[in-house]
Design an enzyme around this catalytic site. Structure first.
Site, mmCIF file in Angstrom:
data_model
loop_
_atom_site.group_PDB
_atom_site.id
_atom_site.type_symbol
_atom_site.label_atom_id
_atom_site.label_comp_id
_atom_site.label_asym_id
_atom_site.label_seq_id
_atom_site.Cartn_x
_atom_site.Cartn_y
_atom_site.Cartn_z
ATOM 1 N N ASP A 77 43.019 34.193 40.581
ATOM 2 C CA ASP A 77 42.285 33.060 41.171
ATOM 3 C C ASP A 77 43.111 32.432 42.289
ATOM 4 O OD1 ASP A 77 40.111 33.143 39.540
ATOM 5 O OD2 ASP A 77 40.500 31.263 38.514
ATOM 6 N N TYR A 79 44.887 29.133 43.847
ATOM 7 C CA TYR A 79 45.417 27.912 43.235
ATOM 8 C C TYR A 79 44.333 26.842 43.250
ATOM 9 C CZ TYR A 79 50.034 30.048 44.025
ATOM 10 O OH TYR A 79 51.125 30.879 44.030
ATOM 11 N N PHE A 90 48.971 34.089 45.934
ATOM 12 C CA PHE A 90 50.325 33.598 45.668
ATOM 13 C C PHE A 90 50.866 32.680 46.763
ATOM 14 C CE2 PHE A 90 50.213 37.549 43.111
ATOM 15 C CZ PHE A 90 50.502 37.012 41.873
ATOM 16 N N HIS A 199 53.668 40.016 35.081
ATOM 17 C CA HIS A 199 53.286 39.015 36.084
ATOM 18 C C HIS A 199 54.485 38.113 36.380
ATOM 19 C CE1 HIS A 199 51.101 35.585 37.846
ATOM 20 N NE2 HIS A 199 50.150 36.461 38.100
#
Length: 232
Positions: A77, A79, A90, A199
């Protein structure tokens, strides 16, 4: 193409997407699910606070052309905090505190390549070198993680990954975490490099992201194929 451009202007503003991607994704833009997705997203932007800003929804594609794409990083998703999302997975805008996952990415680059952690969390500098920073879901309601999942974005971004896999060669795919790895199952491993790890989230980075050396491995692969390395 005229109909495609009309569909991309759906927030009373020009949503930019680079011409080579418009050509490659034209069939997706014409499908029924995409029309339904656009209506859902349009309604969300009118009724709620949604990130990123409408004009940046397709920024990943606008910053990195199809022809120049040589690395793909898959996020989930955008932020969902104020001012964070900027259309690149990111990545955050200049002046915004770097989220923990991004800090861990920079830490791994420091440990892998000896580069200092940068002040800016805006990864446009990567995108301009051919890194497609692709979230699986391109929009999200403020303060509500996952709120735009299962509305059609995942179908669209699955198609993006398959088009890259099928029509290009020697692309490096960085798949961090189970979600990205599942999404990358369509990638043809015989003509691309797929690197997988945990992750970079603080909840999992110690379980295989730290020490993965994906950034040096990606550059070594690109160099072996006669391609310019990424300045991470």
């Amino acid at each position: 193409m005229r109909n495609l451009i009309r569909k991309l202007i759906f927030f009373d503003m020009d949503v930019k997407i680079e011409p080579s991607w418009r050509e490659k994704l034209g069939n997706e833009f014409q499908k029924e699910y995409f029309g339904n997705l656009i209506q859902f997203v349009k309604d969300e932007y009118h009724a709620n606070t949604v990130y990123p800003p409408g004009k940046e929804i397709f920024r990943a594609f606008d910053c990195c052309t199809f022809d120049e794409t040589k690395v793909v990083i898959i996020g989930q998703d955008p932020y969902h905090g104020p001012g964070q999302a900027n259309g690149l997975c990111f990545s955050v805008r200049d002046g915004i505190r770097q989220p923990p996952s991004l800090v861990n990415i920079f830490k791994e680059i420091r440990n892998d390549l000896g580069k200092p952690i940068p002040a800016s969390g805006d990864l446009e500098r990567w995108a301009e070198q051919g890194v497609l920073l692709l979230n699986a879901t391109l929009t999200v309601r403020a303060s509500t993680a996952g709120s735009h999942q299962n509305k059609g974005w995942e179908v669209f971004t699955d198609a993006v990954i398959k088009i890259i896999s099928d029509t290009k060669s020697n692309v490096v795919f960085l798949l961090w975490g189970a979600y990205a790895q599942k999404k990358g199952e369509v990638i043809d491993r015989s003509k691309h490099l797929v690197l997988m790890s945990a992750h970079p989230s603080p909840f999992s980075a110690d379980r295989g992201f730290f020490g993965c050396k994906h950034f040096s491995k990606a550059n070594d692969y690109l160099q072996s194929k006669g391609l310019k390395q990424i300045e991470w």
